[in-house]
Write an enzyme that holds these catalytic residues in place. Structure first.
Site, PDB file in Angstrom:
ATOM      1  CB  CYS A  88      33.537  41.090 -40.021  1.00  0.00           C
ATOM      2  SG  CYS A  88      31.865  41.051 -40.663  1.00  0.00           S
ATOM      3  CE1 TYR A 329      41.351  27.895 -40.813  1.00  0.00           C
ATOM      4  CE2 TYR A 329      39.958  29.490 -41.925  1.00  0.00           C
ATOM      5  CZ  TYR A 329      41.190  29.122 -41.420  1.00  0.00           C
ATOM      6  OH  TYR A 329      42.249  29.977 -41.501  1.00  0.00           O
TER       7      TYR A 329
END
Length: 575
Positions: A88, A329
């Site tokens: 999140c 990433y």
């Protein structure tokens, strides 16, 4: 014992204060012996989880749990990037008349960190107001919804849920009422001692309706004897082990806190009107025209109120262990994370790959979008043109109806389209950020060769992933990680490429220079800065769908085996 009443999302995106202490609405896991009185918006209809085995034959498939595989029925296909996933992103704003709208925009900038739920909590006239919902930020919030969130201070959250249907999960921020007032919290991370903390709290009378780490934190705050409120947060955090970057909102304060190792990012900025902003990445600050000031330091508690910003480093902070995957990433290339440019890091990773693992080729392409910057670095260093050999569709949902005659590699073809003019007859280097299970990589290689590529050479801008992450990244169990079971040559054979090379871990550390000791490489090395002592560690996210209840230990997929227990089984020959 202090009791708390927790507010959580109802079925119509509004919130309520539960009449039962320490209770969340039963949108998530509840034990059979919980309170027999359902919350006002409880959906009592039970649901079932349909599972079927994957159609892809993987050499490590014997280690997979069938219930963890993606559905691949004749009618529906769910596409998976086969990537680690950040759970999140969080936002906090203090002192701006348009706080909720700015929070909405900041969450939009962090949408890549979670696409399955979003929420905002504001405080107005001493009352905390909340709107949460499932879906993208733009789907959850409208002009009328934001009008319901007045106030100059706010916190927000976007989340990625990791188990069960995407149509539920406990969408944060949570709002809790306890005897000294109300508090809202948004949390990014994962606790490795969740199980023991929850057991301790339950033995002392706490009641849980969710599997969320955040609920544990709120209970610890409620039972703390410390004063004032921010010391309750410190008291609670001193009992936590693992990763957490959190923002708290009370009637008059905004509090930001980061764990002593600084696993997950959290930055602070300021708008021209003096409003203080916290966010998971600097890209959120850029969108709302807040100037980046600094990171929230590991182990630091920052308290913002009418008197300004107070910094308290009250928790011990050893050598930082920041997640290296933020640079590989997770984060956007235009963000500054852990004091470094994500773009420059990825470009350097690609250059290093070209230097250490060169191959004769005609063109360099990327697996979009996360492999693009590393591919640019590789191409420049190799002196070979970079081209768009794969075009990504940005309009793919989670599920698509497949025609009755099955299409090979349907999920990948929906999302990635090869450009024959770039690939045909060429020796192609394709750069990707990581390989997890290897299933998607094999489909991409097949796609490129079917488009006419003469040779396909895969270059991976990270070391092989051999271990699960326990600090806020959704990775499969170690048994499912292809690099944990096969060597590079075996992976190459499975994927079907002509050559395969990963970024070397020692070279990565050398590239990072003086910052190298401050990063966590546990998923590459198996050496965990905070090693879980429990035999099972809670998986990232929440465990179950709406209506499914049961003792959490019995929920398949809810737990990841702890490294100590796993090593013991390997020694005994069970694995």
């Amino acid at each position: 014992m202090a009791s708390i009443a927790l507010r959580s999302p109802s079925l119509n995106n509004t919130t309520f204060l539960s009449p039962h202490p320490s209770s969340l609405s039963s949108k998530t896991l509840s034990k059979p012996h919980f309170s027999p009185f359902p919350s006002p918006n409880t959906n009592l209809k039970t649901t079932s989880i349909k599972s079927s085995s994957s159609s892809n034959i993987n050499p490590i498939s014997t280690f997979f749990s069938p219930k963890k595989q993606h559905p691949d029925s004749d009618d529906f296909v769910e596409f998976s990037d086969d990537k680690p996933r950040e759970e999140c992103g969080v936002v906090g704003i203090y002192g701006d008349a348009e706080a909720s709208r700015l929070c909405y925009l900041a969450l939009h900038a962090l949408q890549h960190r979670g696409q399955e739920g979003a929420g905002i909590v504001t405080v107005n006239d001493g009352v905390l107001q909340s709107i949460t919902g499932v879906g993208l930020v733009s789907e959850v919030f409208s002009e009328s919804k934001l009008d319901q969130l007045p106030g100059k201070s706010t916190i927000g959250h976007v989340r990625y849920s990791t188990a069960g249907s995407s149509m539920l999960k406990n969408v944060q921020p949570f709002v809790a009422g306890y005897r000294f007032g109300s508090v809202g919290v948004a949390h990014n991370g994962n606790l490795v001692n969740y199980k023991s903390l929850r057991q301790m709290l339950e033995e002392n009378g706490s009641i849980f309706n969710t599997s969320s780490d955040t609920e544990v934190v709120l209970h610890l705050i409620a039972i703390s004897k410390a004063r004032p409120f921010f010391l309750r947060i410190v008291d609670a955090c001193e009992q936590l082990q693992g990763a957490y970057s959190m923002v708290f909102l009370t009637e008059d304060k905004l509090v930001a806190v980061r764990d002593p190792y600084g696993f997950r990012p959290l930055v602070m900025g300021r708008r021209s009107n003096g409003a203080v902003v916290f966010a998971s990445e600097t890209c959120a600050l850029d969108l709302i025209e807040a100037t980046y000031e600094r990171e929230v330091y590991p182990g630091e508690v920052l308290v913002v109120d009418k008197d300004g910003v107070q910094s308290l480093c009250l928790m011990p902070h050893p050598e930082p262990k920041q997640c290296i995957f933020e640079h590989i990433y997770f984060s956007l290339p235009n963000s500054i994370v852990f004091g470094r440019s994500v773009y420059e890091s990825r470009r350097a990773f690609g250059e290093l790959l070209a230097t250490e693992t060169p191959v004769d080729c005609d063109v360099v392409i990327a697996v979009p979008d996360s492999g693009v910057v590393a591919a640019l670095g590789y191409a420049e260093k190799a002196g070979v043109p970079f081209q768009q050999g794969l075009i990504r569709s940005h309009y793919v949902g989670r599920t698509f109806i497949e025609p009755s005659q099955r299409i090979r590699d349907f999920g990948v073809k929906l999302k990635l389209a090869p450009v024959k003019a770039v690939l045909e007859g060429k020796r192609v280097v394709v750069v990707d950020d990581s390989i997890v299970r290897g299933t998607t990589s094999s489909k991409i290689v097949r796609l490129l060769k079917e488009a006419g590529a003469k040779e396909v050479h895969m270059r991976i801008a990270s070391p092989p992933i051999i271990g699960s992450c326990y600090y806020g990244v959704d990775t499969p169990s170690s048994e499912e990680l292809i690099s944990n079971r096969l060597n590079v040559e075996q992976i190459k054979e499975f994927i079907g490429c002509d050559s395969l090379a990963f970024l070397n871990l020692d070279s990565l550390r050398k590239l990072l220079g003086g910052d190298s000791p401050n990063f966590c490489y546990a998923c590459f090395s198996g050496n965990y800065p905070v090693e879980p002592k429990e035999d099972k560690v809670k998986s990232i996210g929440d465990f179950v769908d709406d209506g499914l209840s049961g003792v959490i230990d019995s929920i398949d997929g809810a737990w990841v085996q702890g490294p100590r227990f796993r090593k013991a089984e390997e020694t005994a020959g069970y694995l």
